[in-house]
Design a protein around this motif. Sequence first.
Motif, PDB file in Angstrom:
ATOM      1  N   PHE A 205     -10.866   2.806   3.604  1.00  0.00           N
ATOM      2  CA  PHE A 205      -9.559   2.393   4.129  1.00  0.00           C
ATOM      3  C   PHE A 205      -8.946   1.310   3.251  1.00  0.00           C
ATOM      4  CE2 PHE A 205      -7.389  -0.987   6.481  1.00  0.00           C
ATOM      5  CZ  PHE A 205      -6.255  -0.313   6.912  1.00  0.00           C
ATOM      6  N   PHE A 206      -9.744   0.323   2.809  1.00  0.00           N
ATOM      7  CA  PHE A 206      -9.203  -0.746   1.976  1.00  0.00           C
ATOM      8  C   PHE A 206      -8.600  -0.188   0.694  1.00  0.00           C
ATOM      9  CE2 PHE A 206     -12.299  -3.871   4.056  1.00  0.00           C
ATOM     10  CZ  PHE A 206     -11.289  -4.476   4.789  1.00  0.00           C
ATOM     11  N   ASN A 207      -9.278   0.783   0.081  1.00  0.00           N
ATOM     12  CA  ASN A 207      -8.739   1.378  -1.140  1.00  0.00           C
ATOM     13  C   ASN A 207      -7.457   2.139  -0.869  1.00  0.00           C
ATOM     14  OD1 ASN A 207     -10.359   0.703  -3.447  1.00  0.00           O
ATOM     15  ND2 ASN A 207     -12.032   1.859  -2.534  1.00  0.00           N
ATOM     16  N   TRP A 208      -7.440   2.950   0.197  1.00  0.00           N
ATOM     17  CA  TRP A 208      -6.238   3.725   0.502  1.00  0.00           C
ATOM     18  C   TRP A 208      -5.116   2.831   1.030  1.00  0.00           C
ATOM     19  CZ3 TRP A 208      -5.937   7.921  -1.981  1.00  0.00           C
ATOM     20  CH2 TRP A 208      -7.069   8.683  -2.233  1.00  0.00           C
ATOM     21  N   PHE A 209      -5.475   1.728   1.653  1.00  0.00           N
ATOM     22  CA  PHE A 209      -4.468   0.758   2.082  1.00  0.00           C
ATOM     23  C   PHE A 209      -3.758   0.182   0.856  1.00  0.00           C
ATOM     24  CE2 PHE A 209      -3.287  -3.644   3.161  1.00  0.00           C
ATOM     25  CZ  PHE A 209      -2.497  -3.431   4.277  1.00  0.00           C
ATOM     26  N   PHE A 210      -4.544  -0.154  -0.172  1.00  0.00           N
ATOM     27  CA  PHE A 210      -3.939  -0.650  -1.406  1.00  0.00           C
ATOM     28  C   PHE A 210      -3.105   0.441  -2.077  1.00  0.00           C
ATOM     29  CE2 PHE A 210      -4.198  -1.556  -6.027  1.00  0.00           C
ATOM     30  CZ  PHE A 210      -3.535  -2.771  -6.026  1.00  0.00           C
TER      31      PHE A 210
ATOM     32  N   ILE B 203       0.156   0.397  -0.345  1.00  0.00           N
ATOM     33  CA  ILE B 203       0.970  -0.734  -0.790  1.00  0.00           C
ATOM     34  C   ILE B 203       1.721  -0.373  -2.066  1.00  0.00           C
ATOM     35  CG2 ILE B 203       0.836  -3.057  -1.793  1.00  0.00           C
ATOM     36  CD1 ILE B 203      -1.396  -3.663   0.158  1.00  0.00           C
ATOM     37  N   ASN B 204       1.008   0.232  -3.001  1.00  0.00           N
ATOM     38  CA  ASN B 204       1.640   0.570  -4.271  1.00  0.00           C
ATOM     39  C   ASN B 204       2.574   1.767  -4.159  1.00  0.00           C
ATOM     40  OD1 ASN B 204       0.565  -1.088  -6.757  1.00  0.00           O
ATOM     41  ND2 ASN B 204      -1.123  -0.910  -5.300  1.00  0.00           N
ATOM     42  N   MET B 205       2.316   2.653  -3.200  1.00  0.00           N
ATOM     43  CA  MET B 205       3.273   3.728  -2.949  1.00  0.00           C
ATOM     44  C   MET B 205       4.592   3.145  -2.463  1.00  0.00           C
ATOM     45  SD  MET B 205       4.115   6.861  -2.991  1.00  0.00           S
ATOM     46  CE  MET B 205       2.573   7.740  -3.245  1.00  0.00           C
ATOM     47  N   GLY B 206       4.517   2.181  -1.542  1.00  0.00           N
ATOM     48  CA  GLY B 206       5.730   1.512  -1.087  1.00  0.00           C
ATOM     49  C   GLY B 206       6.429   0.784  -2.216  1.00  0.00           C
ATOM     50  N   ALA B 207       5.624   0.092  -3.050  1.00  0.00           N
ATOM     51  CA  ALA B 207       6.205  -0.618  -4.186  1.00  0.00           C
ATOM     52  C   ALA B 207       6.859   0.351  -5.160  1.00  0.00           C
ATOM     53  CB  ALA B 207       5.114  -1.430  -4.892  1.00  0.00           C
TER      54      ALA B 207
ATOM     55  N   PHE C 268       5.651   0.770 -14.061  1.00  0.00           N
ATOM     56  CA  PHE C 268       4.471   0.976 -14.902  1.00  0.00           C
ATOM     57  C   PHE C 268       3.221   0.422 -14.222  1.00  0.00           C
ATOM     58  CE2 PHE C 268       7.657   0.472 -18.587  1.00  0.00           C
ATOM     59  CZ  PHE C 268       7.955   1.825 -18.558  1.00  0.00           C
ATOM     60  N   SER C 269       3.388  -0.700 -13.533  1.00  0.00           N
ATOM     61  CA  SER C 269       2.264  -1.312 -12.829  1.00  0.00           C
ATOM     62  C   SER C 269       1.893  -0.516 -11.584  1.00  0.00           C
ATOM     63  CB  SER C 269       2.613  -2.758 -12.446  1.00  0.00           C
ATOM     64  OG  SER C 269       1.630  -3.318 -11.617  1.00  0.00           O
ATOM     65  N   ALA C 270       2.890  -0.095 -10.815  1.00  0.00           N
ATOM     66  CA  ALA C 270       2.630   0.626  -9.571  1.00  0.00           C
ATOM     67  C   ALA C 270       1.993   1.988  -9.817  1.00  0.00           C
ATOM     68  CB  ALA C 270       3.935   0.789  -8.778  1.00  0.00           C
ATOM     69  N   ILE C 271       2.485   2.706 -10.833  1.00  0.00           N
ATOM     70  CA  ILE C 271       1.915   4.022 -11.143  1.00  0.00           C
ATOM     71  C   ILE C 271       0.457   3.883 -11.537  1.00  0.00           C
ATOM     72  CG2 ILE C 271       1.967   5.895 -12.825  1.00  0.00           C
ATOM     73  CD1 ILE C 271       4.975   5.778 -12.792  1.00  0.00           C
ATOM     74  N   ASN C 272       0.159   2.844 -12.304  1.00  0.00           N
ATOM     75  CA  ASN C 272      -1.205   2.595 -12.715  1.00  0.00           C
ATOM     76  C   ASN C 272      -2.123   2.469 -11.501  1.00  0.00           C
ATOM     77  OD1 ASN C 272      -3.526   1.701 -14.110  1.00  0.00           O
ATOM     78  ND2 ASN C 272      -2.890  -0.421 -13.856  1.00  0.00           N
ATOM     79  N   ALA C 273      -1.668   1.707 -10.491  1.00  0.00           N
ATOM     80  CA  ALA C 273      -2.473   1.523  -9.284  1.00  0.00           C
ATOM     81  C   ALA C 273      -2.662   2.837  -8.540  1.00  0.00           C
ATOM     82  CB  ALA C 273      -1.814   0.492  -8.378  1.00  0.00           C
ATOM     83  N   LEU C 274      -1.616   3.648  -8.486  1.00  0.00           N
ATOM     84  CA  LEU C 274      -1.705   4.925  -7.775  1.00  0.00           C
ATOM     85  C   LEU C 274      -2.677   5.883  -8.465  1.00  0.00           C
ATOM     86  CD1 LEU C 274       2.044   5.578  -6.868  1.00  0.00           C
ATOM     87  CD2 LEU C 274       0.232   4.748  -5.383  1.00  0.00           C
ATOM     88  N   VAL C 275      -2.819   5.736  -9.772  1.00  0.00           N
ATOM     89  CA  VAL C 275      -3.745   6.590 -10.510  1.00  0.00           C
ATOM     90  C   VAL C 275      -5.182   6.070 -10.419  1.00  0.00           C
ATOM     91  CG1 VAL C 275      -4.373   7.432 -12.807  1.00  0.00           C
ATOM     92  CG2 VAL C 275      -1.983   7.442 -12.092  1.00  0.00           C
ATOM     93  N   LEU C 276      -5.349   4.753 -10.574  1.00  0.00           N
ATOM     94  CA  LEU C 276      -6.684   4.176 -10.651  1.00  0.00           C
ATOM     95  C   LEU C 276      -7.432   4.190  -9.316  1.00  0.00           C
ATOM     96  CD1 LEU C 276      -6.444   1.071 -13.028  1.00  0.00           C
ATOM     97  CD2 LEU C 276      -7.480   3.284 -13.458  1.00  0.00           C
ATOM     98  N   VAL C 277      -6.723   3.973  -8.200  1.00  0.00           N
ATOM     99  CA  VAL C 277      -7.408   3.916  -6.897  1.00  0.00           C
ATOM    100  C   VAL C 277      -8.113   5.232  -6.573  1.00  0.00           C
ATOM    101  CG1 VAL C 277      -7.065   3.751  -4.401  1.00  0.00           C
ATOM    102  CG2 VAL C 277      -6.076   2.034  -5.900  1.00  0.00           C
ATOM    103  N   PRO C 278      -7.444   6.397  -6.637  1.00  0.00           N
ATOM    104  CA  PRO C 278      -8.175   7.650  -6.365  1.00  0.00           C
ATOM    105  C   PRO C 278      -9.310   7.905  -7.360  1.00  0.00           C
ATOM    106  CG  PRO C 278      -5.796   8.012  -6.263  1.00  0.00           C
ATOM    107  CD  PRO C 278      -6.001   6.664  -6.861  1.00  0.00           C
ATOM    108  N   ILE C 279      -9.084   7.569  -8.641  1.00  0.00           N
ATOM    109  CA  ILE C 279     -10.137   7.780  -9.633  1.00  0.00           C
ATOM    110  C   ILE C 279     -11.346   6.908  -9.313  1.00  0.00           C
ATOM    111  CG2 ILE C 279     -10.760   7.422 -12.067  1.00  0.00           C
ATOM    112  CD1 ILE C 279      -7.940   8.266 -12.821  1.00  0.00           C
ATOM    113  N   TYR C 280     -11.091   5.654  -8.994  1.00  0.00           N
ATOM    114  CA  TYR C 280     -12.187   4.738  -8.686  1.00  0.00           C
ATOM    115  C   TYR C 280     -12.925   5.174  -7.428  1.00  0.00           C
ATOM    116  CZ  TYR C 280     -14.731   0.455  -7.604  1.00  0.00           C
ATOM    117  OH  TYR C 280     -15.723  -0.451  -7.302  1.00  0.00           O
TER     118      TYR C 280
END
Length: 605
Positions: free
Chosen positions: A202-207, A210-214, A396-408
Amino acid sequence: MEINGEGPSLGSNKYKMKEESTPSTLVSNGCVDYKGRIADKQATGGWKASPFIIVNEVAERLAFFAIAVNMVAYLVREMHQSLPDAATHVTDWIGAAYVLTLLGAFIADAYLGRFLTIILFSCIYAVGMVLLTLSASIASLRPPHCTKKPCIRASSGQTAFIYCALALIALGTGGIKPCVSSFGADQFDESDPDEAHKKYAFFNWFFFAINMGALLGITLLVYIQVKFGWAWGFGVPTAIMIVSILILAAGFWKYRYQKPMGSVFTRFVQVLVVSMRNHMRGVEVGREVDLYEVSTRESDIFGARKLAHTEQYRFLDKAAVTTDPECTTKNRWRLCTVTQIEEFKSFIRILPVWASTIALAISFAQLSTFFIGQATIMDRKLGPHFEIPAGSTPVFSAINALVLVPIYEKLVVPVLRPKTGHPRGITSLQRMGIGLFVSIFAMVSAALVEKKRREHYSDSLSVFWLFPQCFLIGTAEVFTYVGQLEFFYDEATDGTRSISSAMFLSEIGIGSWLSTAIVKIIEKTSGGVRKGWLRDDLNRSRLDYFYWILTGINGVNFLVYLWVARRYKGRNGSGGSVRNESMVVGVVGNVENEDDKGEFRSMVI
């Protein structure tokens, strides 16, 4: 050292099991459903309830980032402020929003509970959004359009109106942010191995949310603002925020609720007062001294479980020493329980970690100020017919987060788990360290790109040259922010969850204020707005010098963090968090909490 109870007890019978629920389906963390009964796992919480909470967070982040990335431009173009002044005003506002999370957390833990606090402050947020939309829609609330320099400044009334709107938004953010992540985590019972695993997912998907909203805020809403004007740019997120409140309220019957547990700050002060008083009386704490604890299964703190005694900060243990056998054991200004003292110890332990991660927030503040200022004077053309809005640069920052969270979450954690033996692959302290290390290179990249832009290309350099610094800041945020979510929630006790969440969120606010202070110091020492490093005209500024200063701050901070993290001992006795919640013992009896550093002793639960 022994833990002394106050007498035999059959345990609390506050909650009665309902016939329709079996003990195995009831939560063990004290959460109740909307009718006040012990929550049933089959009917409440988990991923049945979490989507409602995540939707509210997406909407709040969408609105906040749509304002944050546009506000510098709005203050400069519409309110006729200078660029350095507008940048510092925005960072001050962001700082206030996050520091106010301490107020929101206090109200949630002491009086209203997390759900009601989120609803109340979401409404305050929406009112601020409405006022901001009015400021952009009504011409009399802004100074006349600037046709020649110097522009007519905004009147005191116009300035007061927009600052009032921003103040309400900051207050609303302060009430929502510390509660929403904790409220989401409350939907998972940490003593259930399956739900404990889902909680960290949940913490990862919550983050991710956050970045989806951003992402939506800095792309779609910025585009709407550029295409249709400021009124639409602020009006659309206002409507979305109002709808999100209704969605959050619609899930009330699926949620698990933690009841308010009273003022945690009062309990902290009680421990300090009693320990100081006993110290002045010459009380010593030795291994043969009995420490006071109630003998009921639940602790003396309403709704909170008991905590094991630790040897760290033994001075505070003096608050649990009975000095007068005739004294009542109910007066916490005279005698504190072991659990109350351990709650305070847990809070003290996280302070060095909290302080040593603030520097990242200083760098992160540049994402919505000077990074956007750079983008404004760079080549933003994407093809012959489309120009990227400057406010969308943080994408550029938000897309990075959206990519890295599922990969991680889906690839990295399963690979690391068997190698490290840790349920999350690496500890949250290690995860934060990676983020702080990456932040050093983010500011190195920012300094090098700005020097290249100013000296060789002026306004002809492509905005995509900002991609490395935004990407690296986003990477640093992914590792540090999620690590902080896990760490501060895990190391908090039942009665300090919201306050603990507010502590790490306040870092962003303090970092923003420190950014403002650094900008002001540089302005005064380097020659002011006209001749200094930071001017209205970035082509004549030395913004790269500013970025090098932040690089140095990040480097020193990383070394300090390494020193703090290596010496950290969590309340589970280990040097790193997160704890393996599947190992939590929830039965009545003597429980021996042992660790490799011998920090914990046994206590009666």
